[in-house]
Design a protein around this motif. Sequence first.
Motif, PDB file in Angstrom:
ATOM      1  N   VAL A  81     -11.919  -3.860  -8.709  1.00 36.71           N
ATOM      2  CA  VAL A  81     -11.787  -4.354  -7.325  1.00 36.71           C
ATOM      3  C   VAL A  81     -13.073  -4.037  -6.560  1.00 36.71           C
ATOM      4  O   VAL A  81     -13.638  -4.878  -5.856  1.00 36.71           O
ATOM      5  N   ARG A  82     -13.559  -2.831  -6.730  1.00 35.15           N
ATOM      6  CA  ARG A  82     -14.757  -2.373  -6.018  1.00 35.15           C
ATOM      7  C   ARG A  82     -15.975  -3.236  -6.397  1.00 35.15           C
ATOM      8  O   ARG A  82     -16.789  -3.602  -5.554  1.00 35.15           O
ATOM      9  N   PHE A  83     -16.048  -3.583  -7.692  1.00 40.09           N
ATOM     10  CA  PHE A  83     -17.147  -4.443  -8.158  1.00 40.09           C
ATOM     11  C   PHE A  83     -17.121  -5.783  -7.408  1.00 40.09           C
ATOM     12  O   PHE A  83     -18.155  -6.276  -6.941  1.00 40.09           O
ATOM     13  N   ILE A  84     -15.922  -6.363  -7.302  1.00 34.99           N
ATOM     14  CA  ILE A  84     -15.816  -7.662  -6.603  1.00 34.99           C
ATOM     15  C   ILE A  84     -16.243  -7.518  -5.142  1.00 34.99           C
ATOM     16  O   ILE A  84     -16.917  -8.391  -4.584  1.00 34.99           O
ATOM     17  N   LEU A  85     -15.862  -6.388  -4.533  1.00 32.87           N
ATOM     18  CA  LEU A  85     -16.231  -6.191  -3.122  1.00 32.87           C
ATOM     19  C   LEU A  85     -17.741  -6.106  -2.942  1.00 32.87           C
ATOM     20  O   LEU A  85     -18.296  -6.732  -2.035  1.00 32.87           O
ATOM     21  N   VAL A  86     -18.410  -5.371  -3.825  1.00 34.75           N
ATOM     22  CA  VAL A  86     -19.832  -5.103  -3.570  1.00 34.75           C
ATOM     23  C   VAL A  86     -20.773  -6.156  -4.177  1.00 34.75           C
ATOM     24  O   VAL A  86     -21.907  -6.274  -3.726  1.00 34.75           O
ATOM     25  N   CYS A  87     -20.325  -6.894  -5.184  1.00 32.60           N
ATOM     26  CA  CYS A  87     -21.232  -7.853  -5.841  1.00 32.60           C
ATOM     27  C   CYS A  87     -21.219  -9.186  -5.093  1.00 32.60           C
ATOM     28  O   CYS A  87     -20.287  -9.988  -5.229  1.00 32.60           O
ATOM     29  N   GLU A  88     -22.262  -9.418  -4.330  1.00 33.83           N
ATOM     30  CA  GLU A  88     -22.296 -10.584  -3.429  1.00 33.83           C
ATOM     31  C   GLU A  88     -22.384 -11.925  -4.173  1.00 33.83           C
ATOM     32  O   GLU A  88     -22.265 -12.978  -3.569  1.00 33.83           O
ATOM     33  N   ALA A 128       0.806  -1.228   0.000  1.00 37.77           N
ATOM     34  CA  ALA A 128       0.000   0.000   0.000  1.00 37.77           C
ATOM     35  C   ALA A 128       0.843   1.283   0.000  1.00 37.77           C
ATOM     36  O   ALA A 128       0.287   2.373  -0.027  1.00 37.77           O
ATOM     37  N   ALA A 129       2.172   1.151   0.037  1.00 35.39           N
ATOM     38  CA  ALA A 129       2.990   2.372   0.128  1.00 35.39           C
ATOM     39  C   ALA A 129       2.959   3.184  -1.165  1.00 35.39           C
ATOM     40  O   ALA A 129       3.171   4.393  -1.148  1.00 35.39           O
ATOM     41  N   ARG A 130       2.718   2.518  -2.284  1.00 36.71           N
ATOM     42  CA  ARG A 130       2.706   3.258  -3.556  1.00 36.71           C
ATOM     43  C   ARG A 130       1.847   2.499  -4.576  1.00 36.71           C
ATOM     44  O   ARG A 130       1.339   1.410  -4.291  1.00 36.71           O
ATOM     45  N   GLY A 131       1.699   3.096  -5.741  1.00 38.57           N
ATOM     46  CA  GLY A 131       1.032   2.412  -6.856  1.00 38.57           C
ATOM     47  C   GLY A 131      -0.414   2.038  -6.564  1.00 38.57           C
ATOM     48  O   GLY A 131      -1.160   2.768  -5.918  1.00 38.57           O
ATOM     49  N   LEU A 132      -0.805   0.867  -7.057  1.00 39.49           N
ATOM     50  CA  LEU A 132      -2.199   0.433  -6.948  1.00 39.49           C
ATOM     51  C   LEU A 132      -2.654   0.278  -5.502  1.00 39.49           C
ATOM     52  O   LEU A 132      -3.756   0.691  -5.134  1.00 39.49           O
ATOM     53  N   GLY A 133      -1.803  -0.321  -4.664  1.00 37.50           N
ATOM     54  CA  GLY A 133      -2.188  -0.553  -3.266  1.00 37.50           C
ATOM     55  C   GLY A 133      -2.478   0.758  -2.557  1.00 37.50           C
ATOM     56  O   GLY A 133      -3.443   0.862  -1.784  1.00 37.50           O
ATOM     57  N   ARG A 134      -1.659   1.744  -2.807  1.00 38.33           N
ATOM     58  CA  ARG A 134      -1.880   3.058  -2.195  1.00 38.33           C
ATOM     59  C   ARG A 134      -3.221   3.637  -2.658  1.00 38.33           C
ATOM     60  O   ARG A 134      -3.998   4.153  -1.873  1.00 38.33           O
ATOM     61  N   TYR A 135      -3.469   3.494  -3.966  1.00 36.75           N
ATOM     62  CA  TYR A 135      -4.732   4.008  -4.513  1.00 36.75           C
ATOM     63  C   TYR A 135      -5.924   3.289  -3.866  1.00 36.75           C
ATOM     64  O   TYR A 135      -6.903   3.928  -3.454  1.00 36.75           O
ATOM     65  N   PHE A 136      -5.836   1.957  -3.749  1.00 36.84           N
ATOM     66  CA  PHE A 136      -6.945   1.184  -3.170  1.00 36.84           C
ATOM     67  C   PHE A 136      -7.182   1.597  -1.703  1.00 36.84           C
ATOM     68  O   PHE A 136      -8.333   1.751  -1.272  1.00 36.84           O
ATOM     69  N   VAL A 146      -8.508   0.223 -12.399  1.00 36.26           N
ATOM     70  CA  VAL A 146      -8.355  -1.083 -11.735  1.00 36.26           C
ATOM     71  C   VAL A 146      -9.220  -1.111 -10.459  1.00 36.26           C
ATOM     72  O   VAL A 146      -9.881  -2.107 -10.158  1.00 36.26           O
ATOM     73  N   TRP A 147      -9.216  -0.001  -9.739  1.00 32.00           N
ATOM     74  CA  TRP A 147     -10.040   0.095  -8.518  1.00 32.00           C
ATOM     75  C   TRP A 147     -11.515  -0.187  -8.815  1.00 32.00           C
ATOM     76  O   TRP A 147     -12.202  -0.850  -8.041  1.00 32.00           O
ATOM     77  N   GLN A 148     -12.017   0.250  -9.985  1.00 35.55           N
ATOM     78  CA  GLN A 148     -13.429   0.016 -10.320  1.00 35.55           C
ATOM     79  C   GLN A 148     -13.732  -1.482 -10.351  1.00 35.55           C
ATOM     80  O   GLN A 148     -14.813  -1.910  -9.940  1.00 35.55           O
TER      81      GLN A 148
END
Length: 254
Positions: free
Chosen positions: A231-238, A13-21, A227-229
């Motif tokens: 990831v977010r879909f996977i989180l919310v789509c049960e 999470a310090a940089r790049g995608l992880g930081r953005y997420f 990419v976050w979009q």
Amino acid sequence: MKIDKAEAIVTGAARGLGRYFALALAREGARVVAADINPAGLRSLKAEAAGLPGSLTVAAVDITNESEVVSFVDAAARELTGLNILLNNAGILRDGALVAPEQESVRRLPLMLWSKVVDVNLTGQFLMAREVASKMLERKAQGGVIVNISSLARAGNVGQSSYSASKAGLDACTRTWALELAHYGIRVGGVAPGVIDTPILEEISEEALEALVHGIPLGRIGTPDEVWQAVRFILVCEFFTGRTIEVDGGARMG
Ligand code: NAD
């Protein structure tokens, strides 16, 4: 899953995608524990997250070190009593061909480079998933979601045998863990980004990057938000589990 009520661990999470997420989750009100091996990057992430609606704390962790991972997840689960998300994101690139002619001899891909990539991208992800899933099981009722960050290179790519193998292996884990954990209300999904604008691209030569962009039907590299979009879909789509979503500008259409 409601993101404003979520409690998440994000690795790399310090940089790049992880930081953005991590920032995107905290912006939507989630409680986040952000892990990385880069303490300076973690400090600046913490400063950037100040004032967001959720909360964000940071921890220096090497995901390849089993005892560090075990004590990190223990501590994070004490802080996040409703821990229900793992974004299994940390990853590295150390490219090199299997063999290549070199003057009088043949250059061979060093075992150390192969092992380093597989250790972080596959073994590290396994350790994190095992520990977080075990906390989710201990708390029975609430289930959770694990998202593994794979790559377009999972299909195989020149100069990337270790990276491709680690990401293909991670996809196999996505399917396996999804099957094993569905019964406990834990979903597991993957996202396979194509070429995305983050500092990891500094590891790739300019010519190689140009060639990569040339192969993208949409004609450009992607953004962390795109990419976050996914990831977010996977989180919310049960109803989503066991699959990996490609976010690559159509690079694998051909
Ligand atoms: P990045 O290099 O910008 O960030 C990766 C982060 O992981 C860094 O902060 C690094 O310190 C951390 N990290 C590395 N080893 C670690 C370890 N042992 N323990 C804990 N943290 C560690 O990379 P990125 O582009 O943000 O990539 C994030 C993920 O997305 C990776 O898994 C990568 O393979 C994947 N990915 C990226 C792209 C892209 O084009 N950017 C494309 C496909 C897949």
